[in-house]
Design a protein around this motif. Structure first.
Motif, PDB file in Angstrom:
ATOM      1  N   ALA A  66      -9.654   7.065   3.816  1.00 30.59           N
ATOM      2  CA  ALA A  66      -9.940   5.626   3.823  1.00 30.59           C
ATOM      3  C   ALA A  66     -10.168   5.127   5.245  1.00 30.59           C
ATOM      4  O   ALA A  66     -11.055   4.305   5.492  1.00 30.59           O
ATOM      5  CB  ALA A  66      -8.792   4.864   3.162  1.00 30.59           C
ATOM      6  N   ALA A 126      -5.776   6.523  -8.943  1.00 27.98           N
ATOM      7  CA  ALA A 126      -6.158   5.122  -8.738  1.00 27.98           C
ATOM      8  C   ALA A 126      -5.193   4.429  -7.772  1.00 27.98           C
ATOM      9  O   ALA A 126      -5.607   3.697  -6.867  1.00 27.98           O
ATOM     10  CB  ALA A 126      -6.192   4.388 -10.076  1.00 27.98           C
ATOM     11  N   ALA A 127      -3.885   4.681  -7.965  1.00 23.64           N
ATOM     12  CA  ALA A 127      -2.882   4.072  -7.088  1.00 23.64           C
ATOM     13  C   ALA A 127      -3.029   4.585  -5.658  1.00 23.64           C
ATOM     14  O   ALA A 127      -2.873   3.830  -4.691  1.00 23.64           O
ATOM     15  CB  ALA A 127      -1.475   4.357  -7.621  1.00 23.64           C
ATOM     16  N   GLY A 152       0.815  -1.210   0.000  1.00 23.37           N
ATOM     17  CA  GLY A 152       0.000   0.000   0.000  1.00 23.37           C
ATOM     18  C   GLY A 152       0.843   1.251   0.000  1.00 23.37           C
ATOM     19  O   GLY A 152       0.546   2.217  -0.723  1.00 23.37           O
ATOM     20  N   GLN A 164      -6.237   2.003   0.756  1.00 21.86           N
ATOM     21  CA  GLN A 164      -7.034   0.929   1.342  1.00 21.86           C
ATOM     22  C   GLN A 164      -6.143  -0.208   1.853  1.00 21.86           C
ATOM     23  O   GLN A 164      -6.342  -0.731   2.956  1.00 21.86           O
ATOM     24  CB  GLN A 164      -8.023   0.403   0.305  1.00 21.86           C
ATOM     25  CG  GLN A 164      -9.108   1.412  -0.084  1.00 21.86           C
ATOM     26  CD  GLN A 164     -10.009   0.895  -1.175  1.00 21.86           C
ATOM     27  OE1 GLN A 164      -9.695  -0.069  -1.860  1.00 21.86           O
ATOM     28  NE2 GLN A 164     -11.159   1.546  -1.356  1.00 21.86           N
ATOM     29  N   LEU A 165      -5.144  -0.579   1.045  1.00 20.46           N
ATOM     30  CA  LEU A 165      -4.221  -1.641   1.468  1.00 20.46           C
ATOM     31  C   LEU A 165      -3.441  -1.224   2.710  1.00 20.46           C
ATOM     32  O   LEU A 165      -3.259  -2.016   3.652  1.00 20.46           O
ATOM     33  CB  LEU A 165      -3.246  -1.967   0.337  1.00 20.46           C
ATOM     34  CG  LEU A 165      -3.813  -2.617  -0.926  1.00 20.46           C
ATOM     35  CD1 LEU A 165      -2.701  -2.866  -1.942  1.00 20.46           C
ATOM     36  CD2 LEU A 165      -4.513  -3.938  -0.595  1.00 20.46           C
ATOM     37  N   ILE A 201      -5.799   5.715  -4.177  1.00 18.72           N
ATOM     38  CA  ILE A 201      -7.018   5.175  -3.556  1.00 18.72           C
ATOM     39  C   ILE A 201      -6.834   3.722  -3.149  1.00 18.72           C
ATOM     40  O   ILE A 201      -7.110   3.322  -2.006  1.00 18.72           O
ATOM     41  CB  ILE A 201      -8.213   5.328  -4.515  1.00 18.72           C
ATOM     42  CG1 ILE A 201      -8.531   6.817  -4.726  1.00 18.72           C
ATOM     43  CG2 ILE A 201      -9.440   4.599  -3.979  1.00 18.72           C
ATOM     44  CD1 ILE A 201      -9.549   7.069  -5.828  1.00 18.72           C
ATOM     45  N   TYR A 202      -6.340   2.888  -4.090  1.00 15.30           N
ATOM     46  CA  TYR A 202      -6.177   1.465  -3.800  1.00 15.30           C
ATOM     47  C   TYR A 202      -5.054   1.251  -2.779  1.00 15.30           C
ATOM     48  O   TYR A 202      -5.185   0.433  -1.860  1.00 15.30           O
ATOM     49  CB  TYR A 202      -5.881   0.707  -5.085  1.00 15.30           C
ATOM     50  CG  TYR A 202      -5.815  -0.791  -4.907  1.00 15.30           C
ATOM     51  CD1 TYR A 202      -6.934  -1.508  -4.477  1.00 15.30           C
ATOM     52  CD2 TYR A 202      -4.637  -1.490  -5.151  1.00 15.30           C
ATOM     53  CE1 TYR A 202      -6.880  -2.877  -4.301  1.00 15.30           C
ATOM     54  CE2 TYR A 202      -4.569  -2.869  -4.984  1.00 15.30           C
ATOM     55  CZ  TYR A 202      -5.695  -3.558  -4.555  1.00 15.30           C
ATOM     56  OH  TYR A 202      -5.634  -4.909  -4.376  1.00 15.30           O
ATOM     57  N   GLY A 203      -3.967   2.010  -2.934  1.00 14.31           N
ATOM     58  CA  GLY A 203      -2.860   1.886  -1.986  1.00 14.31           C
ATOM     59  C   GLY A 203      -3.265   2.302  -0.585  1.00 14.31           C
ATOM     60  O   GLY A 203      -2.844   1.694   0.405  1.00 14.31           O
ATOM     61  N   THR A 255      -5.298  10.284   1.386  1.00 18.10           N
ATOM     62  CA  THR A 255      -5.819   8.965   1.031  1.00 18.10           C
ATOM     63  C   THR A 255      -6.001   8.084   2.264  1.00 18.10           C
ATOM     64  O   THR A 255      -7.056   7.469   2.451  1.00 18.10           O
ATOM     65  CB  THR A 255      -4.866   8.272   0.040  1.00 18.10           C
ATOM     66  OG1 THR A 255      -4.628   9.127  -1.071  1.00 18.10           O
ATOM     67  CG2 THR A 255      -5.461   6.964  -0.451  1.00 18.10           C
ATOM     68  N   ASN A 313      -5.678  -1.282   5.841  1.00 18.94           N
ATOM     69  CA  ASN A 313      -5.952  -2.670   6.231  1.00 18.94           C
ATOM     70  C   ASN A 313      -4.737  -3.304   6.904  1.00 18.94           C
ATOM     71  O   ASN A 313      -4.862  -4.002   7.920  1.00 18.94           O
ATOM     72  CB  ASN A 313      -6.355  -3.494   5.003  1.00 18.94           C
ATOM     73  CG  ASN A 313      -7.725  -3.104   4.477  1.00 18.94           C
ATOM     74  OD1 ASN A 313      -8.541  -2.559   5.212  1.00 18.94           O
ATOM     75  ND2 ASN A 313      -7.980  -3.379   3.207  1.00 18.94           N
ATOM     76  N   LEU A 348       2.357   1.837  -3.489  1.00 17.62           N
ATOM     77  CA  LEU A 348       1.345   2.378  -4.401  1.00 17.62           C
ATOM     78  C   LEU A 348       1.045   3.848  -4.083  1.00 17.62           C
ATOM     79  O   LEU A 348       0.871   4.664  -5.002  1.00 17.62           O
ATOM     80  CB  LEU A 348       0.063   1.549  -4.301  1.00 17.62           C
ATOM     81  CG  LEU A 348       0.057   0.200  -5.021  1.00 17.62           C
ATOM     82  CD1 LEU A 348      -1.267  -0.526  -4.763  1.00 17.62           C
ATOM     83  CD2 LEU A 348       0.263   0.385  -6.520  1.00 17.62           C
TER      84      LEU A 348
END
Length: 323
Positions: free
Chosen positions: A57, A187-188, A9, A194-195, A190-192, A53, A198, A12
């Motif tokens: 998140a 995109a990176a 994450g 979240q990872l 947002i997804y990063g 981000t 988590n 990213l």
């Protein structure tokens, strides 16, 4: 597994922030936006994008301590560690305008957060919470800061030769590549984000460490890597004074915009973030202002940088001891 999520994450997030900054700066340059405005807005957004981000998140996932701890911890890290480490490479010269306006504005942002986060003490509430009203208030302060930035940028951009240096570092990309960088960067991020959230929450729960401690240390340090890299590179290029602008812009962006957006989306309950953390945040900004004002003629020396680093180490030790 949680460590892999955390590292993946973070990678990213850093790649996304870099791509988003390059793409947006290229578009801004094509429209002939002054470089000082690019630095104070787009570059500030790029280096603070990881905090934005992760905090948003975390807020959406109900991890308010990570969302707030990320911002508070990042700003403390920025002020004490980044300025301190940069001063070790080269003494940092602070301009009169920065000393009289930007740093006091940074202190103000910390005080505003301290007030908004003390509902129990100030309003006899049952818990401390950053609600949507607080979030909108922070966003209003951000709008004032942006107005101030543009007001001082445009008159000086035509007269002062200093902004030419950052302009040389901006790559002029083709339109399709600029758009690709912006979309891919977002995109990176947002997804990063979240990872990263988590992984951080997973580590906190498995080790029995509170999410607030993880947010104030591990997450804060990780999302501050863009600012650290920018400041160290500036020092190596014999331009260490850029570190101050980088730190101040990022800190203001983090409190006014990042927390403003997070609290506006969903109220943030402060369960693990204490007044010790918030007063440390205010104190670190005051320390930066005092070092620039009273010692070595508006210069952060290596000795003062070492003191700031030791202050951050002491803060981290107290956090770990109290947990």
């Amino acid at each position: 597994m949680n460590i892999l999520l955390l590292i993946g994450g973070l990678i990213l997030i850093l790649l996304g922030a870099n791509g988003l900054t390059d793409g947006a700066a290229s578009v801004a340059k094509r429209f002939r936006i002054p470089s000082i405005v690019i630095g104070l807005t787009i570059v500030a957004f790029g280096t603070s994008a990881p905090e934005l981000t992760v905090s948003v998140a975390s807020a959406l996932k109900g991890s308010a301590d990570i969302a707030i701890g990320n911002v508070v911890g990042s700003n403390i890290f920025n002020t004490l560690m980044i300025v301190g480490c940069t001063a070790l490479f080269a003494p940092i010269v602070i301009t009169r305008n920065t000393l009289r306006k930007e740093i006091p504005l940074c202190i103000l942002s910390s005080v505003v957060l301290l007030i908004c986060a003390n509902d129990i003490f100030l309003d006899n509430a049952t818990e401390n919470i950053l609600n949507r009203v607080d979030g909108l208030l922070l966003l209003c302060f951000f709008a004032i800061f942006m107005g101030y930035t543009f007001a001082i940028a445009f008159p000086k951009s035509s007269a002062a030769p200093e902004p030419a240096a950052p302009e040389e570092e901006i790559k002029l990309l083709s339109w399709w590549k600029s758009i690709l960088y912006i979309i891919g960067g977002l995109a990176a991020l947002i997804y990063g984000g979240q990872l990263f959230v988590n992984g951080a929450t997973g580590i906190a729960r498995s080790m029995g460490v509170s999410e607030s401690i993880i947010g104030l240390t591990l997450v804060a340090g990780g999302t501050s890597l863009p600012e650290l890299a920018t400041s160290i590179v500036a020092a190596l290029k014999k331009n260490p004074e850029m570190a101050i602008g980088n730190v101040i812009g990022s800190n203001l962006f983090n409190i006014f915009f990042v927390l403003g957006c997070s609290a506006s989306i969903t109220p943030l309950h402060l369960s693990g973030i204490t007044n010790f953390d918030l007063f440390t945040l205010v104190g670190s900004s005051i320390l930066l202002w005092l070092f620039g004002l009273f010692f070595a003629k508006r210069t952060i020396t290596r000795i003062e940088g070492s003191i700031m680093i030791l202050c951050y180490v002491a803060y981290t030790v107290v956090l770990i001891y109290n947990s």
